[in-house]
Design a protein around this motif. Structure first.
Motif, PDB file in Angstrom:
ATOM      1  N   LEU A  60      44.468  23.547  40.353  1.00  0.00           N
ATOM      2  CA  LEU A  60      43.407  23.529  39.345  1.00  0.00           C
ATOM      3  C   LEU A  60      43.197  24.924  38.750  1.00  0.00           C
ATOM      4  O   LEU A  60      43.110  25.079  37.521  1.00  0.00           O
ATOM      5  CB  LEU A  60      42.108  23.031  39.976  1.00  0.00           C
ATOM      6  CG  LEU A  60      40.844  23.139  39.105  1.00  0.00           C
ATOM      7  CD1 LEU A  60      40.930  22.200  37.908  1.00  0.00           C
ATOM      8  CD2 LEU A  60      39.592  22.831  39.936  1.00  0.00           C
ATOM      9  N   LEU A  61      43.155  25.936  39.622  1.00  0.00           N
ATOM     10  CA  LEU A  61      42.864  27.294  39.148  1.00  0.00           C
ATOM     11  C   LEU A  61      44.032  27.907  38.394  1.00  0.00           C
ATOM     12  O   LEU A  61      43.841  28.844  37.616  1.00  0.00           O
ATOM     13  CB  LEU A  61      42.462  28.183  40.330  1.00  0.00           C
ATOM     14  CG  LEU A  61      41.170  27.769  41.040  1.00  0.00           C
ATOM     15  CD1 LEU A  61      40.877  28.709  42.203  1.00  0.00           C
ATOM     16  CD2 LEU A  61      39.987  27.747  40.067  1.00  0.00           C
ATOM     17  N   ILE A  62      45.233  27.399  38.619  1.00  0.00           N
ATOM     18  CA  ILE A  62      46.375  27.849  37.816  1.00  0.00           C
ATOM     19  C   ILE A  62      46.191  27.440  36.367  1.00  0.00           C
ATOM     20  O   ILE A  62      46.573  28.154  35.441  1.00  0.00           O
ATOM     21  CB  ILE A  62      47.691  27.299  38.396  1.00  0.00           C
ATOM     22  CG1 ILE A  62      48.040  28.048  39.695  1.00  0.00           C
ATOM     23  CG2 ILE A  62      48.839  27.417  37.397  1.00  0.00           C
ATOM     24  CD1 ILE A  62      49.186  27.437  40.464  1.00  0.00           C
ATOM     25  N   GLU A  63      45.565  26.283  36.168  1.00  0.00           N
ATOM     26  CA  GLU A  63      45.349  25.783  34.811  1.00  0.00           C
ATOM     27  C   GLU A  63      44.158  26.457  34.132  1.00  0.00           C
ATOM     28  O   GLU A  63      44.203  26.752  32.937  1.00  0.00           O
ATOM     29  CB  GLU A  63      45.131  24.265  34.837  1.00  0.00           C
ATOM     30  CG  GLU A  63      46.315  23.478  35.345  1.00  0.00           C
ATOM     31  CD  GLU A  63      47.556  23.685  34.493  1.00  0.00           C
ATOM     32  OE1 GLU A  63      47.411  23.804  33.253  1.00  0.00           O
ATOM     33  OE2 GLU A  63      48.663  23.741  35.056  1.00  0.00           O
ATOM     34  N   GLY A 102      43.674  36.583  49.608  1.00  0.00           N
ATOM     35  CA  GLY A 102      44.072  37.323  48.419  1.00  0.00           C
ATOM     36  C   GLY A 102      44.714  36.472  47.347  1.00  0.00           C
ATOM     37  O   GLY A 102      45.386  36.993  46.452  1.00  0.00           O
ATOM     38  N   MET A 103      44.482  35.176  47.385  1.00  0.00           N
ATOM     39  CA  MET A 103      45.133  34.256  46.449  1.00  0.00           C
ATOM     40  C   MET A 103      44.272  33.942  45.233  1.00  0.00           C
ATOM     41  O   MET A 103      44.790  33.524  44.199  1.00  0.00           O
ATOM     42  CB  MET A 103      45.513  32.966  47.170  1.00  0.00           C
ATOM     43  CG  MET A 103      46.380  33.218  48.403  1.00  0.00           C
ATOM     44  SD  MET A 103      46.770  31.743  49.338  1.00  0.00           S
ATOM     45  CE  MET A 103      48.084  31.077  48.342  1.00  0.00           C
ATOM     46  N   ILE A 104      42.958  34.121  45.365  1.00  0.00           N
ATOM     47  CA  ILE A 104      42.062  33.922  44.230  1.00  0.00           C
ATOM     48  C   ILE A 104      41.041  35.049  44.214  1.00  0.00           C
ATOM     49  O   ILE A 104      40.831  35.738  45.219  1.00  0.00           O
ATOM     50  CB  ILE A 104      41.332  32.556  44.279  1.00  0.00           C
ATOM     51  CG1 ILE A 104      40.346  32.517  45.456  1.00  0.00           C
ATOM     52  CG2 ILE A 104      42.325  31.401  44.339  1.00  0.00           C
ATOM     53  CD1 ILE A 104      39.439  31.291  45.439  1.00  0.00           C
ATOM     54  N   GLY A 147      39.257  32.438  40.025  1.00  0.00           N
ATOM     55  CA  GLY A 147      40.477  32.513  39.230  1.00  0.00           C
ATOM     56  C   GLY A 147      41.667  32.859  40.112  1.00  0.00           C
ATOM     57  O   GLY A 147      41.528  33.525  41.139  1.00  0.00           O
ATOM     58  N   ILE A 148      42.828  32.398  39.716  1.00  0.00           N
ATOM     59  CA  ILE A 148      44.053  32.662  40.472  1.00  0.00           C
ATOM     60  C   ILE A 148      44.438  34.132  40.313  1.00  0.00           C
ATOM     61  O   ILE A 148      44.232  34.725  39.253  1.00  0.00           O
ATOM     62  CB  ILE A 148      45.191  31.733  39.985  1.00  0.00           C
ATOM     63  CG1 ILE A 148      46.276  31.584  41.045  1.00  0.00           C
ATOM     64  CG2 ILE A 148      45.763  32.199  38.666  1.00  0.00           C
ATOM     65  CD1 ILE A 148      45.912  30.568  42.094  1.00  0.00           C
ATOM     66  N   THR A 149      44.974  34.751  41.353  1.00  0.00           N
ATOM     67  CA  THR A 149      45.332  36.177  41.281  1.00  0.00           C
ATOM     68  C   THR A 149      46.796  36.444  41.583  1.00  0.00           C
ATOM     69  O   THR A 149      47.244  37.574  41.446  1.00  0.00           O
ATOM     70  CB  THR A 149      44.497  37.000  42.279  1.00  0.00           C
ATOM     71  OG1 THR A 149      44.749  36.533  43.597  1.00  0.00           O
ATOM     72  CG2 THR A 149      43.018  36.918  41.959  1.00  0.00           C
ATOM     73  N   PHE A 150      47.564  35.442  42.012  1.00  0.00           N
ATOM     74  CA  PHE A 150      48.949  35.708  42.394  1.00  0.00           C
ATOM     75  C   PHE A 150      49.898  34.797  41.635  1.00  0.00           C
ATOM     76  O   PHE A 150      49.522  33.743  41.120  1.00  0.00           O
ATOM     77  CB  PHE A 150      49.134  35.518  43.901  1.00  0.00           C
ATOM     78  CG  PHE A 150      49.210  34.071  44.336  1.00  0.00           C
ATOM     79  CD1 PHE A 150      50.422  33.496  44.669  1.00  0.00           C
ATOM     80  CD2 PHE A 150      48.059  33.292  44.393  1.00  0.00           C
ATOM     81  CE1 PHE A 150      50.489  32.161  45.065  1.00  0.00           C
ATOM     82  CE2 PHE A 150      48.115  31.971  44.788  1.00  0.00           C
ATOM     83  CZ  PHE A 150      49.333  31.404  45.123  1.00  0.00           C
TER      84      PHE A 150
END
Length: 338
Positions: free
Chosen positions: A36-39, A69-71, A87-90
C-alpha cells in the motif's frame, strides 16, 4: 511525487538490524501494508481501514516496519489534530551472507575526512554554484566562483557537466597490507530548483581509472534536508542519496553491487603520494542531469567526502593478487540499483 529510496544492506555481523528486518517481513499483513505504501503515503487510520484492522493493531504493525527502517512516520496537521503519515523509505534489501568472513579481528581501520571545498582540480560548466553554511561563495552560474579563496567552507556545490577531483594523502597507507578502501558521500542530480524525477549519470574515477557510474534518480526536494540552514529556500535542492564506493581484492563495488573488476593492486592505491578521487558528469552521458555534492552541514547526512581504510595489522606490505576469490565474495546477482 517521486522521492529517492535507499537500499537496506544487511549482514550477519549486524544481527540486530537483520533480525528487525526479518521480523518486519514475517507478517503477511505488514507485507500488504508495504504494498500500500509503495503506491501512496497513508496515515494510520487509512491503513487500519484498508485492512480492516483496529487502529491499535495498525499502529503496532507500523512501529515494527519503522524500527526496521523500512518506512518513515511523520506528524502532519489534520482536521482532528496531528496525523501520523507513513511513507516507504527503501527500494530493495541486500543480504551479504559472507560479510562476517571478510571482517577479521586482525584488521585496523581509520578514515580521512575531505571537506567538499578542498578539491584539487575541477572543470564545471552550465548551471553551477558553491555555497557555505552562511551563504553563496562567489557568483551563481560562474565557474570562476570555484576558485574562491574560502572554498574550503563549501557545504554544497553543483554543476551541469564536468568534475571535481580530490586527492587523499597516502602516508597512512604505507607499510600495511590493504584489505579495503572505501569512499562515501551524499550526492544527487542537478535540476532547476529541484526535480525528484531527473536522472543523471554520475561517474566515479579513482587514480584516473573509471570505475562506476551512479544513476541518480533525481534532484531531491519536497521536504527540507535535515541539516540545511534556515536561509536555504524550500524550492531548492534539499538532500541527496548516500553512496559508498568500495575497492577490495575482489574489485570495485557501488554499495554492495560489483561495478568493476579493478582491484586494490590494479589501482595502486598505496603506491603514490595520493589517491585521486574524481566525481563528475560526462557531457556525453546518457543522462547528463548534473550533480550536487553535499557537505556535513547540508542535506541528510552529517559528513563530507570520507575515505575509510581497512588494513591488516602488521608492518609487511603485500599486494593482493587480482584474481583472489575467497568464499566471502559478495554476490553480483540482481545488479539493479537506485
Amino acid at each position: 511525487m517521486k522521492t529517492n529510496k535507499k537500499r537496506i544492506s544487511l549482514d550477519l555481523n549486524n544481527l540486530e538490524q537483520t533480525a528487525l528486518v526479518g521480523k518486519a517481513l514475517s507478517s503477511e499483513v505488514r507485507l500488504e501494508i508495504l504494498k500500500l505504501l509503495i503506491e501512496k503515503s497513508a496515515n494510520i487510520s487509512e491503513i487500519a481501514a484498508a485492512f480492516g484492522l483496529p487502529q491499535s493493531s495498525a499502529a503496532l504493525h507500523v512501529k515494527v516496519l519503522e524500527e526496521a527502517g523500512m518506512i518513515s512516520v511523520s506528524e502532519k496537521p489534520g482536521v482532528r489534530g496531528a496525523q501520523k503519515v507513513c511513507g516507504i523509505t527503501f527500494e530493495d534489501i541486500y543480504l551479504n551472507a559472507f560479510q562476517h568472513k571478510m571482517d577479521h579481528s586482525d584488521s585496523k581501520e581509520f578514515r580521512q575526512i575531505m571537506p567538499i571545498g578542498n578539491y584539487f582540480d575541477f572543470e564545471v560548466s552550465g548551471n553551477c554554484g558553491i555555497i557555505s553554511e552562511k551563504g553563496y561563495l562567489g557568483v551563481e552560474d560562474s565557474p570562476s566562483s570555484f576558485y574562491c579563496h574560502n572554498r574550503n567552507e563549501a557545504q554544497l556545490l553543483w554543476f551541469h557537466t564536468g568534475f571535481v577531483e580530490y586527492r587523499f594523502p597516502t602516508y597512512l597507507l604505507k607499510n600495511c597490507r590493504l584489505k579495503e578502501v572505501s569512499f562515501s558521500f551524499e550526492v544527487c542530480s542537478e535540476a532547476p530548483g529541484y526535480q525528484n524525477d531527473w536522472p543523471s549519470d554520475i561517474t566515479v574515477w579513482i587514480n584516473g581509472r573509471e570505475i562506476a557510474t551512479i544513476l541518480s534518480p533525481g534532484d531531491f526536494g519536497g521536504r527540507r534536508g535535515r541539516l540545511n540552514p534556515e536561509w536555504w529556500g524550500d524550492t531548492m535542492t534539499q538532500y541527496g542519496i548516500y553512496k559508498t564506493i568500495r575497492i577490495n581484492p575482489l574489485g570495485c563495488f557501488e554499495d554492495d553491487i560489483k561495478c568493476s573488476d579493478l582491484t586494490l593492486s590494479a589501482l595502486c592505491l598505496n603506491e603514490g603520494s595520493y589517491i585521486s578521487f574524481r566525481l563528475g558528469v560526462k557531457p556525453d552521458a546518457v543522462h547528463a542531469g548534473g550533480m550536487n555534492l553535499f557537505g556535513e552541514k547540508f542535506g541528510d547526512y552529517a559528513q563530507a567526502l570520507v575515505m575509510k581504510v581497512k588494513a591488516a595489522n602488521g608492518d609487511s606490505q603485500k599486494k593482493e593478487p587480482d584474481d583472489l576469490q575467497p568464499d566471502g565474495a559478495p554476490s553480483s546477482a540482481g545488479q539493479s540499483d537506485q
